[in-house]
Design an enzyme around this catalytic site. Sequence first.
Site, PDB file in Angstrom:
ATOM      1  N   ASP A  96      -1.923   1.366  -3.443  1.00 20.52           N
ATOM      2  CA  ASP A  96      -2.818   0.282  -3.878  1.00 20.52           C
ATOM      3  C   ASP A  96      -4.247   0.792  -4.080  1.00 20.52           C
ATOM      4  OD1 ASP A  96      -3.355   0.604  -1.172  1.00 20.52           O
ATOM      5  OD2 ASP A  96      -3.631  -1.531  -0.781  1.00 20.52           O
ATOM      6  N   THR A 120       2.164  -0.588  10.378  1.00 22.55           N
ATOM      7  CA  THR A 120       2.568  -0.848   8.994  1.00 22.55           C
ATOM      8  C   THR A 120       4.016  -0.447   8.724  1.00 22.55           C
ATOM      9  OG1 THR A 120       1.804   1.330   8.293  1.00 22.55           O
ATOM     10  CG2 THR A 120       0.242  -0.484   8.052  1.00 22.55           C
ATOM     11  N   ASP A 178      -3.262   6.386  -2.932  1.00 28.19           N
ATOM     12  CA  ASP A 178      -2.050   5.766  -2.389  1.00 28.19           C
ATOM     13  C   ASP A 178      -1.655   4.594  -3.297  1.00 28.19           C
ATOM     14  OD1 ASP A 178      -3.937   3.887  -1.696  1.00 28.19           O
ATOM     15  OD2 ASP A 178      -3.076   3.471   0.263  1.00 28.19           O
ATOM     16  N   ARG A 236       1.340   6.609  18.992  1.00 32.37           N
ATOM     17  CA  ARG A 236       1.019   5.176  18.937  1.00 32.37           C
ATOM     18  C   ARG A 236       2.009   4.486  17.989  1.00 32.37           C
ATOM     19  NH1 ARG A 236      -1.331   4.554  14.104  1.00 32.37           N
ATOM     20  NH2 ARG A 236      -1.776   2.364  14.441  1.00 32.37           N
ATOM     21  N   PRO A 237       2.268   3.201  18.263  1.00 30.73           N
ATOM     22  CA  PRO A 237       3.175   2.501  17.351  1.00 30.73           C
ATOM     23  C   PRO A 237       2.459   2.214  16.047  1.00 30.73           C
ATOM     24  CG  PRO A 237       2.357   0.990  19.034  1.00 30.73           C
ATOM     25  CD  PRO A 237       1.783   2.336  19.352  1.00 30.73           C
ATOM     26  N   SER A 238       3.111   2.445  14.925  1.00 34.91           N
ATOM     27  CA  SER A 238       2.502   2.123  13.631  1.00 34.91           C
ATOM     28  C   SER A 238       2.382   0.612  13.495  1.00 34.91           C
ATOM     29  CB  SER A 238       3.382   2.681  12.506  1.00 34.91           C
ATOM     30  OG  SER A 238       3.056   2.059  11.286  1.00 34.91           O
ATOM     31  N   ASP A 282      -6.449   2.397  -2.196  1.00 33.12           N
ATOM     32  CA  ASP A 282      -7.554   2.299  -1.233  1.00 33.12           C
ATOM     33  C   ASP A 282      -7.717   3.580  -0.415  1.00 33.12           C
ATOM     34  OD1 ASP A 282      -5.418   1.950   0.483  1.00 33.12           O
ATOM     35  OD2 ASP A 282      -6.003  -0.064   1.151  1.00 33.12           O
ATOM     36  N   SER A 318       0.796  -1.221   0.000  1.00 28.63           N
ATOM     37  CA  SER A 318       0.000   0.000   0.000  1.00 28.63           C
ATOM     38  C   SER A 318       0.836   1.281   0.000  1.00 28.63           C
ATOM     39  CB  SER A 318      -0.957  -0.059   1.191  1.00 28.63           C
ATOM     40  OG  SER A 318      -1.927   0.927   1.071  1.00 28.63           O
ATOM     41  N   ALA A 338      -8.690   9.837   8.712  1.00 30.78           N
ATOM     42  CA  ALA A 338      -8.250  11.140   8.205  1.00 30.78           C
ATOM     43  C   ALA A 338      -7.326  10.965   7.001  1.00 30.78           C
ATOM     44  CB  ALA A 338      -7.545  11.918   9.311  1.00 30.78           C
TER      45      ALA A 338
HETATM   46  C1  G16 Z   1      -3.237   0.804   6.480  1.00 27.84           C
HETATM   47  C2  G16 Z   1      -4.576   0.559   7.121  1.00 27.84           C
HETATM   48  C3  G16 Z   1      -5.170   1.873   7.587  1.00 27.84           C
HETATM   49  C4  G16 Z   1      -4.191   2.579   8.514  1.00 27.84           C
HETATM   50  C5  G16 Z   1      -2.835   2.715   7.840  1.00 27.84           C
HETATM   51  C6  G16 Z   1      -1.773   3.250   8.776  1.00 27.84           C
HETATM   52  O1  G16 Z   1      -3.413   1.603   5.344  1.00 27.84           O
HETATM   53  O2  G16 Z   1      -5.420  -0.060   6.188  1.00 27.84           O
HETATM   54  O3  G16 Z   1      -6.363   1.604   8.254  1.00 27.84           O
HETATM   55  O4  G16 Z   1      -4.668   3.834   8.865  1.00 27.84           O
HETATM   56  O5  G16 Z   1      -2.385   1.450   7.386  1.00 27.84           O
HETATM   57  O6  G16 Z   1      -1.651   2.387   9.868  1.00 27.84           O
HETATM   58  P1  G16 Z   1      -0.528   2.569  10.951  1.00 27.84           P
HETATM   59  O7  G16 Z   1      -0.704   3.949  11.506  1.00 27.84           O
HETATM   60  O8  G16 Z   1      -0.780   1.501  11.960  1.00 27.84           O
HETATM   61  O9  G16 Z   1       0.796   2.450  10.250  1.00 27.84           O
HETATM   62  P2  G16 Z   1      -2.756   1.223   3.949  1.00 27.84           P
HETATM   63  O10 G16 Z   1      -3.376   2.183   3.001  1.00 27.84           O
HETATM   64  O11 G16 Z   1      -1.272   1.387   4.116  1.00 27.84           O
HETATM   65  O12 G16 Z   1      -3.165  -0.200   3.729  1.00 27.84           O
END
Ligand code: G16
Length: 546
Positions: free
Chosen positions: A280, A504, A278, A500-502, A282, A65, A373
């Site tokens: 992918d 992704t 973004d 918060r910890p990410s 979404d 993504s 957001a």
């Molecule tokens: C993914 C999730 C989203 C989330 C984002 C960031 O988005 O589908 O719901 O807001 O990651 O998450 P985090 O703050 O935990 O890194 P995407 O578009 O990367 O699939």
Amino acid sequence: MACFHEVALVSGRHPKPVGLVLQYGTAGFRARAEQLDHVMYRMGLLAVLRSKKTKSTIGVMVTASHNPEEDNGVKLVDPLGEMLAPAWEAYATQLANAEEQDLKSVLTSILDNESVNLQKVARVVLGRDTRPSSLNLAQAVIDGVSALDGTYQDYGLVSTPQLHYMVCCWNTMEHYGTATVEGYYQKLSQAFLAMTKQTPYHPEELRQLNVDGANGIGALKLQELEPYLEKKLQLKVHNNGVNGKLNYLCGADFVKVQQKLPHGLLHIKTNERSCSFDGDADRIVYYYIDESGCFHLLDGDKIATLITIFLQELLVKTDLDLQIAVIQTAYANGSSTRYITEVMKVPVHCVNTGVKYLHHKAQEFDVGVYFEANGHGTVLFSKTAENKIRQLAQDNNQLVERINAAKMLENTIDLINQTVGDAISDLLTIEAILSIKGFTIQQWDSIYTDLPNRQLKVKVSDRQIIVTVDAGKRVVSPAGLQQNIDALVKKYNLSRAFVRPSGTEDVVRIYAEAETQSNADTLAHEVSLVVYKLAGGVGEEPKLLH
Ligand code: G16
């Protein structure tokens, strides 16, 4: 029928690096692509078990993504196109992290816990984004599916939401739509054209929309879609992947976090409506440059507000007793929450970050509008709501105004991708609403004024030491971190901050909001320093950026 003994042998082609541990995060696994071959193979195995368990088609999407091009990842899609059930996320993590010699026993324990009948047939559909690593990783998924004698259909290059759509089509006997990419374009374009039927062909500059495709799959798919739109909308697709790098200095995440124009669109004209996808497709965010050269962002909160205004007006006209609610996360701008609750009188619910949480909460309402957001979101209509709306649309004994409102809602139901946030479907929905309401992007923007905000990232040695509660708004560990944040927030008017910890990326995310941009920037910087000090920051100390 393959047995788990053979699986252990075949997995020799997709070995797990010894000791490597990965977590199923906010949206599946994400890591450097070279670490993921075994994960993909094993998610192929898991998808087969999930398919046998649910007696349904399951989706596997190879994508990271919004992450950099060098990363990759995998998202698993459950029967109605929603994200994988949380209980199975734990299995996914166990399976991904099992050392080779333990793979068979982990598979057996999932089988036993879930009483999966191995004799059932399994069907998996898969897709991939445009990353160079995605093709081989998709092959690893196929090898996993085949190792357990699952059947599969490979949709190749598709956006994540298109794959979610396919899964839902397969499992509803194509009641949701035809399970092809053409079927997807036909469904969306027909709904879009029906919604905008009464609106005139606007002059070219109003029909035209700049789209930043993030050099990803969304750019390709928009180009395929455009002929279906009968010139009602003219898409100028930039960052189509021919020259640029995926998500690099462009894309929805870059624009949202940096609050500036992406490369490739640096010279857009004043007041020109523009948006970014973004990697992918979404997520989507909109923006424009005003007469004084100032950048204006219309993010997921502004999108949720626009869509909710539109739906609420229609629901009132139908006189149907249907409850509408908006679902947000801690990242929602305070002004949006205040506007939706206090001015629109629509209830707002705040849940953990991750569309899976928003989607789940939205299912509690007749009409659940959910948006993060960052531009990831959609609208869910309950079966009851959908039936009432479709019945009214056909009931010629009712007042014309009620019937027309119901017809408009019916087309909206068909246009919005109810399986997951979808940049293409959201774009068409937003464009239809702007056209119907005769709104310019400036009029949409002026519905409420965002509180200035800033997002930062801090790298720490182990981001999991940060534990949060209250939808990610308060830290309970490490000790003292929340008290420090509270003290900093108190210094500024109308301010708020959280960390918060990410799930992704390997970072801790910082969010700060305040009355002025300078205060939001300073507060975010001060909080990032506290995180750096108390949570084991690595590399250089964060600097104040202006
Ligand atoms: C993914 C999730 C989203 C989330 C984002 C960031 O988005 O589908 O719901 O807001 O990651 O998450 P985090 O703050 O935990 O890194 P995407 O578009 O990367 O699939």
